[in-house]
Every structure is written in C-alpha cells, then in structure tokens.
Design a protein around this motif. Structure first.
Motif, PDB file in Angstrom:
ATOM      1  N   ARG A 310       3.877   1.047   2.344  1.00 21.62           N
ATOM      2  CA  ARG A 310       2.952   0.337   1.457  1.00 21.62           C
ATOM      3  C   ARG A 310       1.512   0.799   1.704  1.00 21.62           C
ATOM      4  O   ARG A 310       0.738   0.974   0.751  1.00 21.62           O
ATOM      5  CB  ARG A 310       3.069  -1.177   1.667  1.00 21.62           C
ATOM      6  CG  ARG A 310       4.430  -1.738   1.301  1.00 21.62           C
ATOM      7  CD  ARG A 310       4.442  -3.261   1.285  1.00 21.62           C
ATOM      8  NE  ARG A 310       5.805  -3.748   1.157  1.00 21.62           N
ATOM      9  CZ  ARG A 310       6.515  -4.266   2.150  1.00 21.62           C
ATOM     10  NH1 ARG A 310       5.973  -4.382   3.366  1.00 21.62           N
ATOM     11  NH2 ARG A 310       7.761  -4.664   1.966  1.00 21.62           N
ATOM     12  N   HIS A 319       6.337  -2.868  -6.703  1.00 23.75           N
ATOM     13  CA  HIS A 319       6.553  -3.403  -5.365  1.00 23.75           C
ATOM     14  C   HIS A 319       7.488  -2.498  -4.572  1.00 23.75           C
ATOM     15  O   HIS A 319       8.334  -1.802  -5.133  1.00 23.75           O
ATOM     16  CB  HIS A 319       7.108  -4.833  -5.425  1.00 23.75           C
ATOM     17  CG  HIS A 319       8.358  -4.977  -6.226  1.00 23.75           C
ATOM     18  ND1 HIS A 319       8.352  -5.312  -7.569  1.00 23.75           N
ATOM     19  CD2 HIS A 319       9.669  -4.827  -5.892  1.00 23.75           C
ATOM     20  CE1 HIS A 319       9.587  -5.375  -8.012  1.00 23.75           C
ATOM     21  NE2 HIS A 319      10.412  -5.082  -7.026  1.00 23.75           N
ATOM     22  N   GLN A 337       7.622  -7.016  -0.689  1.00 21.54           N
ATOM     23  CA  GLN A 337       6.215  -6.822  -1.025  1.00 21.54           C
ATOM     24  C   GLN A 337       5.465  -8.153  -0.879  1.00 21.54           C
ATOM     25  O   GLN A 337       5.916  -9.184  -1.379  1.00 21.54           O
ATOM     26  CB  GLN A 337       6.092  -6.323  -2.469  1.00 21.54           C
ATOM     27  CG  GLN A 337       4.687  -5.999  -2.916  1.00 21.54           C
ATOM     28  CD  GLN A 337       4.256  -4.617  -2.495  1.00 21.54           C
ATOM     29  OE1 GLN A 337       5.082  -3.781  -2.176  1.00 21.54           O
ATOM     30  NE2 GLN A 337       2.957  -4.373  -2.499  1.00 21.54           N
TER      31      GLN A 337
END
Length: 366
Positions: A310, A319, A337
């Motif tokens: 991420r 996500h 996420q």
C-alpha cells in the motif's frame, strides 16, 4: 467447537464468554489466537429445485458437493468461486458458507455478477445467540433491510452463517477461449477493454504476462459463440495474432485460483482498481509476478515477504487486500485496506448492532 445443527450453533454462541475465530473449511488460512468455532458440522444440501434454479445448503457444505449436484443437472454456480488451497498451501475443503462470507467470485463476475448477486437468502446466528433469517428462495423485490447482501463479504464479523439459498444457472452449451498475443500489460488491458465494451458478451477477460496473451471467453449457444468469435477477431485484429485455447477449463481454473503464484515464496496481494489504471498500478507494485483478471479490474501481485504494498502504490482509487503473508506481516500491515473515517464509523456501528459483545473475528477487519 463444532456444532452440527443450527440450534447447537445458537447455544454455543449464546454461551461464549470471549472472542472466537470462525472457520469453515480452513482453506483461506485466516489465523488468530482465539478459540475456533467450526461450521463444517453444518453440512448438507437441504433443497435443490433444478427447474426453479434454486439451491439451499447448510453453511458447512463442501463446494465440491454442491458443484457435483449441479453438474448432474447441467447447472453451475455462475460466479465460479476460487479454490484457495493451492495459493495458500492449505488443506481442507472449501465450504459454501466460507464462499458467501468472503463473497468469493471468479472470472465470470464481469458478466454474471458476484457471489452476493446470486444469494437469495441466509440464516445466521448473531452475537447474542439469536437465529436470524432474511431473504427467501426466489428472486424478487423485498422491503426492509437487505441483510442477505450485507452478510456476503462480512467475513464472519456480523454473524455465523448457518444456511444459504442460492440462485444457480444452466451451464452453457458451448464455450470458446481466444488468446490474443500482445506485447505488454498496457496493450493487453486495452484489448480486454475493447472486447468488454463490444456487444459480443465476453464472459471472462484476463491477462497472464507469463503467456503474453490476453484471454477472452465466449459462452452460450454454439451458433452464437461461433458468430461472436468471428466478430471479436475482427474487432481486435490490430492488437495481435489469435489462437484458440485448447483446454479452456484448465486455463480459467488457473486464472481463478492464481496458479502461477503457487509454490512461489513471497506475499500475495489482491488489488481492485479501475481497469484503466491496472497497468500503472502493476508498474508501481514492482511485483515479481502479476495476473490481471476482470478485464484489469483485479490485479494479483506477488511481492517479497514483508513488503508494504500500500505504501509502494501510494494513493489510488481502489483497495489492496493482503491475501497471503506470515502472521507478523498481517498484524503489521492489516489484511484489508484501511477504511475512511466515515466508513469506519458505519462499520463499527453495524458490528455493535450485530455483535454487541465483539466475539466474532474481532481483529480480522481492524
């Protein structure tokens, strides 16, 4: 704890004094320190009406048992749920309750819809030990809260499923898969987008870089498939050469189950994005291996262990879910996420209503 009836399940939940981890077949390797509440004892198809395209099964029923019953009648689960065992290195049997709880949906999702779209009704036990029923056995408009859709994808954090009702579909008369040989991911996504925006009803669209081919599946009546194949070849003629995949069943099973990552070291991420962003996201991921499904809307990425994907991807519309990693990495990065402030508040409110004691998979979704 392995109850064998819905009543036993309700009694077990009502008597819990602390958190539990809900497990069906145990194929997705969702680890935790809590005691296990296993739903595999709630097994069996309780109603199957081929003429009505309806099937009802207890949550612990193996998916293989359901698929065998459907196959005998020329029918199928249209959302073709993934089998995680090869990717996760697990054993056990995938169960229909686990599929629904995680909303597991395969390549045909882009045409037919997700698992939740075929869910007609559910029975479950909430955090107070009460048996709750919602929905029914037919597709129709209803009033009130649609808890059926809410339970799909809740990962057992709102209640323990005991029974699900599903709409099933006939298997297609003919199936054909075309491979368009392309140079890179960007070109592949463009080809998939053109195919999916055409009127030729592509039922699956994927790209596996190791084969340098964009894959397109056509299903339906034989004459229709033949016609659509001819038109699709014409539409995509500028993208590259065509070949017909000789074993399409194995090919799509491989895409569905992310077979290219099986046996490889590293963490596995599942990234949902706009198809137009897929090639850029894959570049940012700097992954050792990637697979694109859903026309580029789903990107699977294999990265070195402990990679904070991420952070590497930075801000993007979509996500990233950590599907396979060791316990420390999952604990540090989180499986799902992070939610926005507003969505997180809604999530907490829902969990408080459904599970006021906080006993179901308490740390799974943060």
């Amino acid at each position: 704890m392995k109850p064998e009836t819905e009543g036993e399940l309700a009694e077990v939940v009502a008597g819990l004094s602390g958190p539990v981890r809900i497990v069906g077949g145990g194929t997705r390797d969702v680890t935790g320190s809590e005691p296990i509440l296993n739903t595999a004892g709630l097994s069996g198809i309780t109603l199957y009406e081929p003429g009505a395209l309806t099937l009802v099964a207890q949550a612990g029923t193996p998916v293989a048992e359901i698929e065998a019953a459907l196959e005998a009648e020329g029918q199928q689960l249209a959302f073709e749920p993934m089998d995680h065992r090869g990717l996760m290195g697990t054993s056990g049997e995938p169960t229909i309750g686990g599929v629904v709880a995680a909303n597991i949906s395969g390549p045909r999702r882009i045409q037919a819809g997700a698992c939740r779209d075929f869910l007609l009704g559910v029975r479950y036990v909430d955090g107070c030990g009460q048996i709750v029923k919602n929905g029914g056995r037919v597709m129709k408009n209803v009033t009130g809260y649609d808890l059926v859709k809410l339970m799909a994808g809740s990962w057992g954090t709102l209640g323990v499923l005991s029974q699900v009702s599903l709409k099933v579909l006939p298997k297609p008369e003919a199936t054909l898969t075309l491979a368009v040989h392309v140079q890179n991911a960007k070109t592949a996504i463009q080809a998939l987008s053109v195919a999916l925006s055409s009127p030729f009803e592509v039922s699956a669209a994927a790209y596996d870089p190791q084969y340098s081919s964009a894959l397109l599946r056509l299903e339906g009546f034989a004459d229709s498939v033949t016609y659509r194949e001819t038109r699709l070849r014409s539409e995509l003629a500028n993208f590259g050469e065509f070949t017909e995949v000789q074993d399409p069943v194995s090919q799509w099973r491989s895409i569905r189950d992310v077979s290219a990552f099986q046996g490889s070291d590293g963490d596995v991420w599942r990234i949902s994005v706009k198809p137009s962003d897929a090639s850029e996201i894959a570049t940012r991921a700097e992954a050792e291996k990637t697979i694109f499904d859903w026309g580029g809307g789903l990107v699977w990425a294999l990265v070195p262990k402990g990679t904070d994907l991420r952070k590497r991807l930075r801000a993007f519309q979509g996500h990233a879910t950590l599907v396979r990693a060791d316990t420390d990495t999952v604990r540090t990065l989180g499986r799902f996420q992070p939610e926005s402030v507003g969505v997180a508040a809604l999530t907490r409110g829902l969990r408080q209503k459904f599970d006021p004691r906080g006993i179901f998979n308490p740390d799974l979704m943060g």
